[in-house]
Design an enzyme around this catalytic site. Structure first.
Site, short mmCIF file in Angstrom:
data_model
loop_
_atom_site.label_atom_id
_atom_site.label_comp_id
_atom_site.label_asym_id
_atom_site.label_seq_id
_atom_site.Cartn_x
_atom_site.Cartn_y
_atom_site.Cartn_z
CD GLU A 1 -6.74 5.60 2.68
OE1 GLU A 1 -6.51 5.90 1.51
OE2 GLU A 1 -5.84 5.25 3.46
CG ASP B 1 -2.20 0.81 0.95
OD1 ASP B 1 -3.26 0.54 1.54
OD2 ASP B 1 -2.11 1.76 0.12
C1 GLC Z 1 -4.39 4.25 -0.17
C2 GLC Z 1 -5.29 3.08 0.16
C3 GLC Z 1 -5.38 2.05 -0.93
C4 GLC Z 1 -5.21 2.71 -2.28
C5 GLC Z 1 -3.82 3.29 -2.36
C6 GLC Z 1 -3.57 4.05 -3.66
O1 GLC Z 1 -3.67 4.66 0.95
O2 GLC Z 1 -5.05 2.41 1.39
O3 GLC Z 1 -6.65 1.41 -0.80
O4 GLC Z 1 -5.39 1.76 -3.32
O5 GLC Z 1 -3.52 4.15 -1.28
O6 GLC Z 1 -4.40 5.18 -3.74
#
Ligand code: GLC
Length: 630
Positions: free
Chosen positions: A520, A322
């Protein structure tokens, strides 16, 4: 140019000098013959992988393992760093935000990748999590919680395919979706990204989205000459939705990125099934969770990422971190990167300083802290996916798909999805025969609520911006517009705060309220309640009308206080997306309500997490699977 760019430019310049002096010269050596085996699409994928791998230098290999956010790239970086992937983070749109501008941007990065010695195409990724939600005027579908309420795998497959088409139209073959979290506490800001608290429902719908997105639909992908086949991501591995309240150590977050605790049985029966099915469905990538399992960051969990996911489940695609997720493993960057890659991360969503990551990994390989075998395994997985999806043969945007963006078919599908996701929680008779719902299309109607005429609120987070945004942010039909369409605008009186100039006590008042958009951990909430303004609106409506219908727009079950609970009808509308007419279709009975609760609906937060309902230790206000019809 700001200091970060200047500081970054210097190492690049030095690297260029090093390369041109031959220190970075490819181990396989110089020019690549036009008929090199890896360039032959008729060859077996594994043969192409093996041929290409043996030609690659260490820099070219580590470059494939590097994913950078497009905002951190300057002209030439994709080529000079041999980048394997570029992404748009939440809201990472080009300006202007049009399909052509997206495709031009992605193709520009691709031209750089193709200009390198080996011409390995880069893979562009984006969070198309409920439609191509960063693209202005795209079709935005209900978030997963609503699709969970609809619980219709065929619908979700179609949503996946439609999302793939609109995303491919902008040159992007890779989405970081579906989220297959089994969310266990609605105080989590990402509850709406989960289909349900129930692992079997998440398993079925996650697999359906993957099948749809990755082209089980013959009209999507190379089969239809639409360029590379689209690929999906099962995320976030594993247990992102099972973190416990108060365990997060990320900024102001309370539960997002926190610690999930449990025994092997819990892991295997509650959290793992969606991934086992996703692997069976052929998902090409898996994203690791920021969260921890029993106190250890998932990005460091070799036993789960390598032994369980890649070993026992046989996942043959590649694992992506991530957003700077590996950095959270340890304060020492070198140690964090070594641990994460050795745990099984194949591609690092860095996402900013690619040179630092690449140099760190090179140093670790030289020091034998990361084996060449681990590097080759990671790169082979990435190359395998690129070959399998046809990216070498179709690296550029297929702009013909732009005609599918907000096409009548896609809008109809989004309207259907919005309708099927509605859950009727209450529908009391009020002196007339039957409940206040369905509404009569011929009676005068009063509408109130801050969310009634607001595309941004009905779409929620991950829409146009990472956090989403209230207001008229993209094309669509608000719930109010849908109501006006159903009842005739002249019959509808709208006042957002229920401060009507005149009222008719016998008429029905529909109040549409809900959560402001979030994403988030920014959505982590101790109270999960309506805001005071909305409660005031409900109270005023309650005072003025004998019959009040409450429509709740939220990313999760909410704790409802007296005024809300006193309403004669209550509809859980979730985050229905741009086609609010689907909500009106159910309110007026054009579509029979079929939605059922994908989560237990708590009376109070003291009852949480939902495990307490599942175990029978607590009784919810309305149980998982509940919903009324008529
Ligand atoms: C974010 C998220 C993830 C996402 C990634 C790219 O922090 O946790 O779900 O796909 O970054 O945007």
């Amino acid at each position: 140019m700001n200091i970060r760019h200047c500081a970054r430019a210097l190492p690049l310049a030095l690297a260029f000098i090093a390369l041109s002096c031959g220190t970075g010269a490819p181990s396989g050596g110089g020019k690549v013959p036009a008929n090199a085996a890896y360039r032959n699409p008729s060859l077996d994928v594994e043969a192409r992988v093996a041929d290409l791998l043996k030609r690659m230098t260490l820099d070219e290999k580590i470059g494939q393992m590097t994913q950078i956010e497009k905002g951190s790239l300057r002209g030439g970086d994709v080529a000079s760093l041999y980048l394997g992937s570029v992404l748009s983070g939440g809201g990472g749109s080009p300006n202007p935000n049009t399909p052509a501008s997206w495709a031009d941007m992605v193709d520009r990065f691709q031209d750089e990748a193709l200009s390198t010695r080996l011409g390995i195409p880069m893979l562009y990724g984006v969070d198309s999590v409920h439609g191509h939600n960063n693209l202005k005027d795209a079709t935005v579908f209900p978030h997963n919680i609503g699709l969970g309420a609809a619980n219709d795998p065929e619908l979700v497959r179609a949503v996946g395919a439609a999302t793939a088409r609109e995303t491919l139209a902008t040159g992007i073959p890779w989405t970081f979706a579906p989220c297959v979290a089994v969310a266990r506490d609605p105080r989590w800001g990402r509850t709406y990204e989960s289909f349900s608290q129930d692992p079997s429902l998440v398993t079925a719908l996650g697999a359906a989205f993957i099948a749809g997105y990755q082209g089980a639909d013959p009209s999507v992908g190379a089969a239809a000459g639409t360029g590379a086949r689209p690929i999906a991501t099962a995320k976030h591995f594993l247990g992102d939705g099972a973190a416990r309240w108060g365990t997060s150590t990320t900024g102001t977050y309370k539960i997002d990125q926190g610690d999930a605790a449990g025994d092997e049985a819990y892991l295997r029966t509650v959290l793992l099934p969606p991934y086992a099915e996703a692997v069976k469905a052929g998902v090409k990538t898996v994203m690791v969770s920021f969260s921890s399992w029993n106190g250890l960051k998932m990005h460091a969990q070799k036993a789960l990422v390598t032994d369980l996911l890649k070993g026992e489940l046989g996942f043959a695609g590649f694992v992506v971190s991530d957003w700077a997720g590996m950095d959270q493993i340890d304060g020492d960057y070198y140690k964090a990167m070594v641990t994460g890659i050795n745990a099984g991360v194949d591609m690092n969503m860095v996402p900013y300083d690619g040179r630092k990551f690449i140099d760190t990994v090179k140093k670790a390989v030289d020091a034998k802290d990361i084996s060449m075998a681990r590097i080759d395994d990671a790169v082979a997985r990435i190359l395998r996916v690129k070959f399998e999806m046809g990216l070498f043969e179709s690296p550029k945007a297929n702009r013909a798909l732009a005609s599918t963006i907000r096409s009548p078919e896609h809008l109809e599908l989004a309207r259907k999805a919005a309708a099927e996701s509605q859950v009727i929680l209450k529908n009391e008779a009020t002196g007339t025969s039957g409940g206040v719902l369905p509404l009569s299309p011929s009676a005068k109607l009063y509408v109130a609520g801050s969310a009634a005429d607001n595309i941004g609120i009905q779409c929620g987070g991950w829409t146009m911006e990472w956090q989403g945004k209230s207001g008229n942010i993209t094309a669509g039909t608000t719930i109010l517009a849908g109501i006006r369409e159903a009842a005739g605008a002249d019959r509808v009186v709208f006042e957002p705060w229920a401060k009507f100039a005149e009222t008719d006590r016998k008429a029905v008042c529909v109040v549409v309220v809900g959560e402001r958009p979030y994403a988030e951990g920014m959505g982590d909430s101790a109270s999960i309640s309506l805001n005071a303004g909305d409660i005031g609106t409900i109270e005023r409506a309650r005072e003025s009308f004998d019959r009040v219908v409450l429509v709740l727009l939220s990313g999760r079950p909410l704790i409802l206080e007296e005024a809300a609970l006193s309403c004669d009808a209550i509809v859980a509308s979730w985050l229905p997306g741009t086609e609010g007419s689907g909500v009106a279709d159910v309110l007026f009975g054009k579509v029979a309500p079929k939605g059922r609760l994908p989560f237990d609906w708590p009376v109070s937060t003291e009852q949480l997490p939902v495990d307490n309902f599942v175990s029978g230790n607590q009784k919810p206000l309305w149980p998982f699977g509940y919903g009324l019809s008529w």
